[in-house]
Design a protein around this motif. Structure first.
Motif, PDB file in Angstrom:
ATOM      1  N   LYS A 241       0.909  -1.243   0.047  1.00 30.90           N
ATOM      2  CA  LYS A 241       0.077  -0.020  -0.077  1.00 30.90           C
ATOM      3  C   LYS A 241       0.749   1.198  -0.017  1.00 30.90           C
ATOM      4  N   GLU A 242       1.832   1.411   0.712  1.00 32.39           N
ATOM      5  CA  GLU A 242       2.853   2.333   0.841  1.00 32.39           C
ATOM      6  C   GLU A 242       3.514   2.706  -0.708  1.00 32.39           C
TER       7      GLU A 242
ATOM      8  N   ASP B 239       0.856   4.245  -2.779  1.00 33.73           N
ATOM      9  CA  ASP B 239       0.673   5.779  -2.282  1.00 33.73           C
ATOM     10  C   ASP B 239       1.886   6.423  -2.817  1.00 33.73           C
ATOM     11  N   GLU B 240       2.891   5.953  -2.751  1.00 27.30           N
ATOM     12  CA  GLU B 240       4.134   6.655  -3.185  1.00 27.30           C
ATOM     13  C   GLU B 240       3.922   7.207  -4.768  1.00 27.30           C
TER      14      GLU B 240
ATOM     15  N   ARG C  53       1.184   7.003  -6.487  1.00 26.79           N
ATOM     16  CA  ARG C  53       0.288   8.179  -6.817  1.00 26.79           C
ATOM     17  C   ARG C  53       0.457   9.606  -6.131  1.00 26.79           C
ATOM     18  N   ASN C  54       1.364   9.701  -5.357  1.00 24.93           N
ATOM     19  CA  ASN C  54       1.834  11.162  -4.715  1.00 24.93           C
ATOM     20  C   ASN C  54       2.840  11.655  -5.753  1.00 24.93           C
TER      21      ASN C  54
ATOM     22  N   ARG D 244      -6.212   9.019  -8.526  1.00 20.16           N
ATOM     23  CA  ARG D 244      -6.210   9.407  -7.289  1.00 20.16           C
ATOM     24  C   ARG D 244      -7.004   8.568  -6.271  1.00 20.16           C
TER      25      ARG D 244
ATOM     26  N   ASP E  37      -6.474   2.121  -6.381  1.00 26.63           N
ATOM     27  CA  ASP E  37      -5.271   1.405  -6.205  1.00 26.63           C
ATOM     28  C   ASP E  37      -4.826   0.417  -7.343  1.00 26.63           C
TER      29      ASP E  37
ATOM     30  N   CYS F  87      -2.627   2.221 -10.278  1.00 26.76           N
ATOM     31  CA  CYS F  87      -1.123   2.178 -10.009  1.00 26.76           C
ATOM     32  C   CYS F  87      -0.590   0.836  -9.813  1.00 26.76           C
TER      33      CYS F  87
END
Length: 520
Positions: free
Chosen positions: A10-11, A14-15, A17-18, A42, A45, A48
């Motif tokens: 998940k991290e 998110d990385e 995505r950011n 956005r 998940d 990505c």
């Protein structure tokens, strides 16, 4: 089983995505990405995750590929693909269609190669059909993986189109990462083995591992009998017949966009809700154009209100008669009001510029490019056709209605057209349609991607192999004919010898009898 991939955490998702959002907000592309794609990055998940899986959790490479894919999707208009902008004869001929699932429950996208004749169809239009089916499957099944099924039963040399197959492979490899569950090749003739080597060389390593050559005896390993067509040896007697897509309207969520963008000529139509804008804008848009806020929610394209002809380009001629016409047809069940605006109001005369259309009615709009002006370079002259339900307004209230529409744009529909000279329209269309090959230089850097020189060598080898195979077949037929001829000749000789011996024996008997009579 399909190849196992590295699952990102998940991290890591998110990385990625950011990284994407940060670049989009600080250094956006010239042509802003489609709201659906921004929404995926956005809020979803899965998309990505696919990029991270495809590129083995390489964050930098995954980000570059995600970014370049969004560029291509915007240029090509992947999210706007529907029955109205794809050739219906190509959709309904049964060369490409989805039906049933593989053993893992993943949808099958079937390519009936025996129905495809090399050079008989426009490759760009075929690509649109391919994208239509892939996008439709992913809309209906939320980005689920799929299996490509090449039905090569009855396929000959005239059906084997390497350009067509390379187009399919490149599209999935570049723009739909880790989307394939299997690549199944059914009943491939031995004469096509050389061509298959070229196809295999084009595949990335992970795709080679899910590539399976199957026959009627082995197909049930990947597709069970109930999902197999009768022509594959299964129980399903399905015959393809095209059915239009039925889209479900979105019930929640909207996409937040930092800013609108320019160069929208390929993304010509979107729908608006609650004062929501198109995801692009005209770079040189004058104050006459409506305000563009920062929220967008795509709606069901089956609810279109206007059909605009032409749908892509307004083509003008050089010289004195620099005019063209635009046809607006009301395809809604309710009256609609429309308004036409342009990036260059000083150049054009538009009559009528606004009005009301009733269900089934059509109006022709005359657009004149003033003699003292000419079209700008780089596609800077564009038109925007807006329409909304008329809401029982009268014809003399249309102007006032549109003055307030900037703040009350409920269920607005927009069509965008790009202005060009007639001799340049074909070139422009070709450039847009070929977006699959020109999205970004980064797209050309693929592991195990063979160079164009190697491809030419392999294609030359294929041609030589095909010629050799044909010569071998001819030689075998000649040899077979010679053997049959020799066998017949031998049989005739045997029969001839037996007849000659009998004749000789009769002659001897006759001579002996005659001699006996003479002695007497």
């Amino acid at each position: 089983m399909p190849i196992k991939t590295m699952t990102p955490s998940k991290e890591q998702v998110d990385e990625l995505r950011n990284m994407f959002i940060q670049k989009y907000e600080t250094n956006p592309p010239l042509e802003k990405f489609h709201p659906v794609d921004i929404d995926r990055v956005r809020n979803d998940d899965l998309w990505c995750t696919r990029f991270l899986e495809m590129y083995d959790l390489d964050m930098k490479l995954s980000f570059e590929k995600l970014w370049s894919t969004c560029i291509w999707r915007q240029k090509f208009g992947a999210n706007d693909s529907n029955e109205t902008n794809v050739r219906m004869d190509y959709l309904s001929d049964g060369v490409i269609f989805p039906h049933n699932c593989d053993v893992d429950g993943k949808p099958l996208l079937i390519f009936k190669t025996s129905k495809h004749i090399k050079g008989a169809k426009d490759m760009n239009e075929l690509l649109k059909v391919l994208i239509y089916w892939v996008e439709r499957i992913q809309r209906e099944r939320h980005l689920e993986k799929m299996t490509i099924f090449f039905d090569m039963d009855g396929t000959g040399l005239s059906n084997m189109d390497l350009d067509f197959i390379k187009m399919i492979i490149e599209t999935f490899k570049m723009y739909y990462p880790n989307t394939l569950n299997y690549i199944l090749v059914f009943e491939m003739a031995w004469i096509l083995n050389a061509a298959f080597k070229i196809v295999k060389a084009l595949l990335p390593e992970k795709a080679v591992e899910i590539l399976k050559i199957i026959t009627k005896k082995t197909i049930n390993t990947y597709v069970d009998k109930d999902n197999c067509l009768t022509s594959w040896g299964g129980n399903d007697n399905y015959v393809f017949s095209f059915e239009p897509e039925v889209r479900k309207p979105k019930q929640n969520g909207s996409v937040s966009l930092p800013q609108p963008d320019s160069h929208p000529h390929h993304d010509k139509k979107v729908h608006f809700n609650n004062n929501l804008p198109n995801h692009t804008h005209f770079a040189e848009m004058p104050t006459q154009m409506p305000d563009i806020p920062d929220q967008f929610t795509p709606q069901d394209p089956n609810e279109d209100m206007l059909r605009v002809t032409p749908a892509d380009y307004l083509q003008f001629t050089h010289g004195d008669a620099k005019d063209c016409t635009l046809e607006l047809a009301c395809i809604s069940s309710n009256p609609v009001t429309y308004k036409i605006q342009t990036t260059s109001p000083e150049k054009f005369r538009v009559r009528p510029r606004c009005g009301i259309l009733y269900p089934g009615s059509t109006i022709t709009v005359n657009i004149l490019l003033k003699p003292e002006h000419s079209l700008s370079e780089n596609g800077k002259d564009k038109f925007l056709i807006m329409c909304m339900p008329s809401m029982d307004i009268q014809s003399n209230q249309v102007t006032e209605f549109w003055k307030k529409a900037g703040q009350q744009s409920v269920n607005m529909e927009q069509h965008r057209l790009y202005c060009t000279y007639k001799e340049g329209a074909e070139k422009s269309s070709q450039l847009v349609a070929n977006g699959v090959g020109s999205a970004n230089k980064e797209n050309k850097q693929q592991s195990r991607e063979i160079s164009s020189e190697e491809t030419r060598k392999l294609e030359k080898q294929l041609r030589n192999t095909q010629i050799l195979q044909i010569i071998t077949l001819v030689f075998l037929f000649i040899l077979l004919g010679a053997v049959i001829y020799l066998l017949k000749l031998q049989m005739c000789d045997v029969d001839g010898c037996s007849t000659n011996r009998d004749s000789a024996a009769e002659s001897v008997d006759f001579a002996t009898c005659a001699k006996g009579k003479a002695d007497l």
